[in-house]
Scaffold this motif. Structure first.
Motif, PDB file in Angstrom:
ATOM      1  N   ARG A 187       0.858  -1.189   0.000  1.00 34.14           N
ATOM      2  CA  ARG A 187       0.000   0.000   0.000  1.00 34.14           C
ATOM      3  C   ARG A 187       0.892   1.236   0.000  1.00 34.14           C
ATOM      4  O   ARG A 187       1.917   1.267   0.685  1.00 34.14           O
ATOM      5  N   TYR A 188       0.462   2.252  -0.747  1.00 36.16           N
ATOM      6  CA  TYR A 188       1.260   3.478  -0.911  1.00 36.16           C
ATOM      7  C   TYR A 188       0.425   4.688  -0.520  1.00 36.16           C
ATOM      8  O   TYR A 188      -0.779   4.734  -0.805  1.00 36.16           O
ATOM      9  N   ASP A 189       1.063   5.647   0.087  1.00 36.42           N
ATOM     10  CA  ASP A 189       0.363   6.887   0.458  1.00 36.42           C
ATOM     11  C   ASP A 189       0.296   7.783  -0.777  1.00 36.42           C
ATOM     12  O   ASP A 189       1.008   8.780  -0.894  1.00 36.42           O
ATOM     13  N   ALA A 190      -0.547   7.372  -1.716  1.00 35.27           N
ATOM     14  CA  ALA A 190      -0.606   8.026  -3.034  1.00 35.27           C
ATOM     15  C   ALA A 190      -2.040   7.982  -3.559  1.00 35.27           C
ATOM     16  O   ALA A 190      -2.932   7.416  -2.933  1.00 35.27           O
ATOM     17  N   GLU A 191      -2.218   8.580  -4.744  1.00 33.38           N
ATOM     18  CA  GLU A 191      -3.530   8.621  -5.393  1.00 33.38           C
ATOM     19  C   GLU A 191      -3.676   7.441  -6.363  1.00 33.38           C
ATOM     20  O   GLU A 191      -2.680   6.848  -6.794  1.00 33.38           O
ATOM     21  N   HIS A 192      -4.909   7.138  -6.736  1.00 33.20           N
ATOM     22  CA  HIS A 192      -5.159   6.164  -7.792  1.00 33.20           C
ATOM     23  C   HIS A 192      -4.380   6.575  -9.050  1.00 33.20           C
ATOM     24  O   HIS A 192      -4.298   7.749  -9.375  1.00 33.20           O
ATOM     25  N   ALA A 193      -3.805   5.595  -9.735  1.00 29.15           N
ATOM     26  CA  ALA A 193      -3.040   5.827 -10.980  1.00 29.15           C
ATOM     27  C   ALA A 193      -1.701   6.517 -10.733  1.00 29.15           C
ATOM     28  O   ALA A 193      -1.164   7.169 -11.624  1.00 29.15           O
ATOM     29  N   PHE A 194      -1.137   6.315  -9.541  1.00 28.57           N
ATOM     30  CA  PHE A 194       0.119   7.007  -9.207  1.00 28.57           C
ATOM     31  C   PHE A 194       1.297   6.594 -10.085  1.00 28.57           C
ATOM     32  O   PHE A 194       2.302   7.296 -10.145  1.00 28.57           O
ATOM     33  N   VAL A 195       1.189   5.483 -10.815  1.00 26.97           N
ATOM     34  CA  VAL A 195       2.294   5.050 -11.678  1.00 26.97           C
ATOM     35  C   VAL A 195       2.300   5.803 -13.016  1.00 26.97           C
ATOM     36  O   VAL A 195       3.335   5.905 -13.666  1.00 26.97           O
ATOM     37  N   ASN A 196       1.161   6.349 -13.405  1.00 30.25           N
ATOM     38  CA  ASN A 196       1.047   6.993 -14.726  1.00 30.25           C
ATOM     39  C   ASN A 196       1.737   8.355 -14.735  1.00 30.25           C
ATOM     40  O   ASN A 196       1.195   9.349 -14.260  1.00 30.25           O
ATOM     41  N   GLU A 197       2.940   8.392 -15.329  1.00 29.68           N
ATOM     42  CA  GLU A 197       3.738   9.623 -15.291  1.00 29.68           C
ATOM     43  C   GLU A 197       3.183  10.706 -16.213  1.00 29.68           C
ATOM     44  O   GLU A 197       3.600  11.866 -16.133  1.00 29.68           O
ATOM     45  N   GLN A 198       2.259  10.367 -17.100  1.00 25.96           N
ATOM     46  CA  GLN A 198       1.645  11.380 -17.963  1.00 25.96           C
ATOM     47  C   GLN A 198       0.548  12.161 -17.237  1.00 25.96           C
ATOM     48  O   GLN A 198       0.118  13.201 -17.727  1.00 25.96           O
ATOM     49  N   ARG A 199       0.107  11.652 -16.103  1.00 24.52           N
ATOM     50  CA  ARG A 199      -0.950  12.332 -15.341  1.00 24.52           C
ATOM     51  C   ARG A 199      -0.315  13.013 -14.124  1.00 24.52           C
ATOM     52  O   ARG A 199      -0.228  12.458 -13.044  1.00 24.52           O
ATOM     53  N   VAL A 200       0.111  14.242 -14.357  1.00 19.49           N
ATOM     54  CA  VAL A 200       0.906  14.974 -13.368  1.00 19.49           C
ATOM     55  C   VAL A 200       0.171  15.138 -12.049  1.00 19.49           C
ATOM     56  O   VAL A 200       0.773  15.100 -10.971  1.00 19.49           O
ATOM     57  N   ALA A 201      -1.143  15.273 -12.095  1.00 24.34           N
ATOM     58  CA  ALA A 201      -1.932  15.522 -10.880  1.00 24.34           C
ATOM     59  C   ALA A 201      -1.887  14.356  -9.898  1.00 24.34           C
ATOM     60  O   ALA A 201      -2.033  14.557  -8.682  1.00 24.34           O
ATOM     61  N   VAL A 202      -1.696  13.139 -10.405  1.00 20.24           N
ATOM     62  CA  VAL A 202      -1.730  11.968  -9.519  1.00 20.24           C
ATOM     63  C   VAL A 202      -0.406  11.196  -9.460  1.00 20.24           C
ATOM     64  O   VAL A 202      -0.203  10.377  -8.569  1.00 20.24           O
ATOM     65  N   HIS A 203       0.485  11.432 -10.420  1.00 27.35           N
ATOM     66  CA  HIS A 203       1.738  10.672 -10.467  1.00 27.35           C
ATOM     67  C   HIS A 203       2.600  10.937  -9.241  1.00 27.35           C
ATOM     68  O   HIS A 203       2.763  12.079  -8.820  1.00 27.35           O
ATOM     69  N   ASP A 204       3.113   9.846  -8.658  1.00 27.89           N
ATOM     70  CA  ASP A 204       4.028   9.956  -7.530  1.00 27.89           C
ATOM     71  C   ASP A 204       5.282   9.169  -7.894  1.00 27.89           C
ATOM     72  O   ASP A 204       5.284   7.936  -7.857  1.00 27.89           O
ATOM     73  N   ARG A 205       6.325   9.874  -8.269  1.00 32.04           N
ATOM     74  CA  ARG A 205       7.515   9.200  -8.798  1.00 32.04           C
ATOM     75  C   ARG A 205       8.144   8.263  -7.775  1.00 32.04           C
ATOM     76  O   ARG A 205       8.532   7.132  -8.121  1.00 32.04           O
ATOM     77  N   ALA A 206       8.252   8.685  -6.535  1.00 34.51           N
ATOM     78  CA  ALA A 206       8.898   7.842  -5.522  1.00 34.51           C
ATOM     79  C   ALA A 206       8.124   6.538  -5.337  1.00 34.51           C
ATOM     80  O   ALA A 206       8.718   5.448  -5.318  1.00 34.51           O
ATOM     81  N   CYS A 207       6.810   6.634  -5.217  1.00 31.71           N
ATOM     82  CA  CYS A 207       5.983   5.433  -5.051  1.00 31.71           C
ATOM     83  C   CYS A 207       6.018   4.572  -6.311  1.00 31.71           C
ATOM     84  O   CYS A 207       6.087   3.335  -6.229  1.00 31.71           O
ATOM     85  N   ALA A 208       5.975   5.225  -7.469  1.00 35.23           N
ATOM     86  CA  ALA A 208       5.989   4.490  -8.741  1.00 35.23           C
ATOM     87  C   ALA A 208       7.289   3.705  -8.914  1.00 35.23           C
ATOM     88  O   ALA A 208       7.271   2.542  -9.337  1.00 35.23           O
TER      89      ALA A 208
END
Length: 224
Positions: A187-208
């Motif tokens: 589990r990650y302290d992130a938003e849904h779709a945090f792996v998608n680097e094209q979606r800046v609003a939800v992307h979390d590079r560290a978690c991804a």
């Protein structure tokens, strides 16, 4: 890096997809399943990255060429709800797994959002698979019961997800454990779709990046 191909489904029909090959011969395979947006540049990029990591990666096109713009959630929802999940899994996804397994290689399945749900269905329905990695997607239990899962699964979920909610994740984990199935869950302290680097609003590079490292290590363990 990759290329668009067509391959045969088990029923003999053809389906399109995006294939990225590793440098080495007879590499293990990974089938990569799209989000509800379609076969986007982000998903193609993930295939390319798997290829660089030593896997042949094939993403089936489940929307027959339709790619929905990221802002249009209404159109994405319409595409997803009109998708025949069983046909997509047992024909398009299984055909992709058979394509990657043709030289005797072991094959894994991974997917994101919609593709995460398809990964769990595939884990129960597709005999050619050796392992699966799920990203923030769970199907209804009538589509795939945890008791029917045939392969080791690793799963990545977001704590701030209002679609694949923490409560749904807890219920899935409990059901998998009750069925005695192999599940590694993160589990990650992130938003849904945090792996998608094209979606800046939800992307979390560290978690991804943390999830990517775990996923590739898991596939190397089970597909070697």
């Amino acid at each position: 890096m990759g290329t668009h191909i067509t391959y045969k489904r088990p029923d003999g029909k053809e389906n399109a997809g995006y294939l990225a090959n590793a440098k080495g011969a007879n590499a293990p395979g990974v089938v990569v399943i799209q989000e509800w947006w379609g076969l986007s540049e982000n998903i193609k990029g993930i295939c390319d990255r798997f290829a660089l990591a030593g896997f042949d990666a094939l993403a089936p096109d489940l929307y027959k060429g339709v790619v929905v713009p990221y802002h249009d959630t209404e159109a994405a929802n319409k595409q997803m709800t009109s998708l025949d999940f069983m046909d997509a899994t047992t024909q398009n996804v299984r055909g992709a797994a058979q394509y990657l397994a043709r030289n005797g290689a072991k094959v894994g399945l991974t997917g994101f959002c919609l593709g995460g749900a398809v990964t769990i269905i595939g884990a129960a329905k597709i005999s050619e698979l050796a392992a699966g990695v799920v990203f923030y997607g769970i199907p209804p239990e009538q589509a795939a019961k945890p008791a029917d899962v045939r392969i080791p699964l690793q799963a990545h979920f977001a704590n701030k997800d209002d679609w694949c909610t923490p409560a749904a994740v807890d219920a899935f984990e409990k059901a998998m454990k009750a069925a005695g199935k192999s599940l590694e869950i993160f589990r990650y302290d992130a938003e849904h779709a945090f792996v998608n680097e094209q979606r800046v609003a939800v992307h979390d590079r560290a978690c991804a990046e943390l999830a990517w490292g775990r996923a590739t290590e898991f596939f190397r363990k089970h597909l070697a």
